[in-house]
Design a protein around this motif. Structure first.
Motif, PDB file in Angstrom:
ATOM      1  N   GLU A 161      26.814  29.102 -10.209  1.00 27.73           N
ATOM      2  CA  GLU A 161      25.880  30.500  -9.500  1.00 27.73           C
ATOM      3  C   GLU A 161      26.677  30.892  -8.254  1.00 27.73           C
ATOM      4  O   GLU A 161      26.679  32.069  -8.097  1.00 27.73           O
ATOM      5  CB  GLU A 161      24.466  29.776  -9.508  1.00 27.73           C
ATOM      6  CG  GLU A 161      23.778  29.664 -10.601  1.00 27.73           C
ATOM      7  CD  GLU A 161      22.435  29.039 -10.467  1.00 27.73           C
ATOM      8  OE1 GLU A 161      21.447  29.322 -11.413  1.00 27.73           O
ATOM      9  OE2 GLU A 161      22.375  28.063  -9.600  1.00 27.73           O
ATOM     10  N   PRO A 218      21.549  26.253  -5.472  1.00 25.94           N
ATOM     11  CA  PRO A 218      22.184  27.049  -6.663  1.00 25.94           C
ATOM     12  C   PRO A 218      23.419  26.160  -7.113  1.00 25.94           C
ATOM     13  O   PRO A 218      23.874  25.540  -6.289  1.00 25.94           O
ATOM     14  CB  PRO A 218      22.654  28.442  -5.851  1.00 25.94           C
ATOM     15  CG  PRO A 218      22.614  27.910  -4.386  1.00 25.94           C
ATOM     16  CD  PRO A 218      21.615  26.931  -4.249  1.00 25.94           C
ATOM     17  N   VAL A 274      19.303  34.356  -5.107  1.00 21.93           N
ATOM     18  CA  VAL A 274      20.195  33.891  -3.996  1.00 21.93           C
ATOM     19  C   VAL A 274      20.560  34.834  -2.810  1.00 21.93           C
ATOM     20  O   VAL A 274      20.765  36.104  -3.179  1.00 21.93           O
ATOM     21  CB  VAL A 274      21.670  33.746  -4.781  1.00 21.93           C
ATOM     22  CG1 VAL A 274      22.475  33.025  -3.726  1.00 21.93           C
ATOM     23  CG2 VAL A 274      21.344  32.687  -5.883  1.00 21.93           C
ATOM     24  N   ILE A 284      25.847  32.859   2.028  1.00 20.20           N
ATOM     25  CA  ILE A 284      24.493  32.190   1.298  1.00 20.20           C
ATOM     26  C   ILE A 284      23.793  31.286   2.196  1.00 20.20           C
ATOM     27  O   ILE A 284      24.208  30.119   2.571  1.00 20.20           O
ATOM     28  CB  ILE A 284      24.969  31.554  -0.005  1.00 20.20           C
ATOM     29  CG1 ILE A 284      25.774  32.396  -0.783  1.00 20.20           C
ATOM     30  CG2 ILE A 284      23.617  30.932  -0.774  1.00 20.20           C
ATOM     31  CD1 ILE A 284      26.299  31.807  -2.160  1.00 20.20           C
ATOM     32  N   ARG A 319      17.035  33.261 -10.957  1.00 20.16           N
ATOM     33  CA  ARG A 319      17.424  32.552  -9.448  1.00 20.16           C
ATOM     34  C   ARG A 319      17.682  33.611  -8.683  1.00 20.16           C
ATOM     35  O   ARG A 319      18.419  34.644  -9.039  1.00 20.16           O
ATOM     36  CB  ARG A 319      18.552  31.815  -9.841  1.00 20.16           C
ATOM     37  CG  ARG A 319      18.373  30.474 -10.700  1.00 20.16           C
ATOM     38  CD  ARG A 319      17.368  29.383  -9.858  1.00 20.16           C
ATOM     39  NE  ARG A 319      17.500  28.138 -10.627  1.00 20.16           N
ATOM     40  CZ  ARG A 319      18.264  27.109 -10.423  1.00 20.16           C
ATOM     41  NH1 ARG A 319      18.966  27.204  -9.249  1.00 20.16           N
ATOM     42  NH2 ARG A 319      18.178  25.922 -10.969  1.00 20.16           N
ATOM     43  N   ALA A 339      18.332  29.838  -1.644  1.00 19.41           N
ATOM     44  CA  ALA A 339      17.923  30.273  -3.051  1.00 19.41           C
ATOM     45  C   ALA A 339      16.531  30.054  -3.862  1.00 19.41           C
ATOM     46  O   ALA A 339      16.187  28.977  -3.368  1.00 19.41           O
ATOM     47  CB  ALA A 339      18.974  29.911  -4.040  1.00 19.41           C
TER      48      ALA A 339
END
Length: 297
Positions: A225, A221, A184, A191, A182, A194
């Motif tokens: 995470e 995510p 991100v 954030i 993953r 992702a």
């Protein structure tokens, strides 16, 4: 020129992702252009800000690259900051983050010029399949997978590479073949999106076809995470304009850090244009602050 979007002489043009950023900056009246860090004719006193985007050859000449970055950071704002670039261009940063409580893949650290009994190391750690990689690397340079029964090949490879580089040995994480790693993306501390990604070519098991591997796609995510990404970002010594946090689930199913990319990560902003808008807004505000003329660039 307001902003240099820093590339390299081997790949001087903007990627599709960074072209989206350039367009978002232009919509705010910001003149942003590609400029290769190792272009000997470039005048780095001209931009008001430099944003590293595609310096994908830096690992071949890390010291020269860091000298360039130090110089540019003394002329104007450089993103990400020089101190983070220096730290993040050698994978010993993972050891630092481990000491700060960030879960990473278990790692054997080998210094250039040292020696190791490869088979004994694997037996002591209880590892059967491992990934071997240089501590200064990009685009999977020097990264190989050693499977069970290949101890002789592993020994020969490590012996050779330790004459050239500091090295890492890590257990292979099977989750990369099922759920993928993953990535991100973090812009100005937020954030934005992702992606799940297939494993790099260098560590695909023999016979594993691309069609059988996880494909690149936008994902949401998981909460664990997200918490890990925030823990990673909180552990940094300086703010970042952008970051890519690459995660994998360990043998117990918990997320751990594979890589923290603060230098030249692909951000896939063409997959999530809102990320480019946020990044452009942040740059606009910073240029306003440095200009001393509110409302103008």
């Amino acid at each position: 020129m307001d902003v240099a979007l820093v590339t390299c002489s081997e790949w001087p043009e903007l990627s599709t992702s960074d072209a989206v950023l350039q367009k978002a900056l232009a919509a705010r009246g910001i003149d942003a252009r590609a400029l290769a860090w190792n272009d000997s004719t470039a005048d780095w006193s001209q931009p008001r800000m430099s944003i590293i985007r595609a310096t994908w050859d830096y690992f071949n000449q890390r010291d020269v690259f860091l000298d360039w970055a130090r110089h540019v950071s003394q002329l104007h704002t450089l993103w990400n900051p020089f101190s983070l670039l220096q730290w993040n261009t050698h994978k010993s940063y993972l050891r630092d983050l481990d000491e700060r409580g960030v879960p990473i893949i278990p790692t054997a650290w080998l210094n250039k010029g040292s020696s190791v009994n490869f088979e004994e190391l694997l037996q002591e750690r209880g590892w059967t399949e491992v990934v071997i990689k240089p501590a200064v690397s990009a685009e999977a340079y020097g990264t190989i997978l050693i499977k069970e029964g290949m101890a002789m090949e592993g020994q020969l490879y490590v012996d050779h590479m330790l004459t050239l580089h500091d090295m890492l040995i890590q257990p292979f994480m099977p989750a990369v073949l099922s759920s993928g790693e993953r990535s991100v993306i973090v812009i100005d501390g937020e954030i934005t999106h992702a992606l799940s990604r297939p494993p790099i070519h260098a560590v695909r098991p023999d016979g594993q076809e691309q069609a059988d591997l996880p494909q690149k796609e936008l994902v949401q995510p998981g909460e664990d995470e997200v918490q890990l990404v925030r823990k990673v970002m909180d552990a940094l010594s300086s703010p970042t304009l952008y970051a890519r946090v690459d995660l994998i689930r360990d043998m117990e199913g918990s997320p751990c850090l594979m890589e923290l990319e603060l230098v030249e990560p692909s951000l896939w902003m063409h997959w999530k244009p809102e990320a480019a808008e946020l990044l452009a807004d942040t740059v606009f505000k910073q240029l306003q602050q440095t200009s001393g003329h509110a409302g103008t660039i």
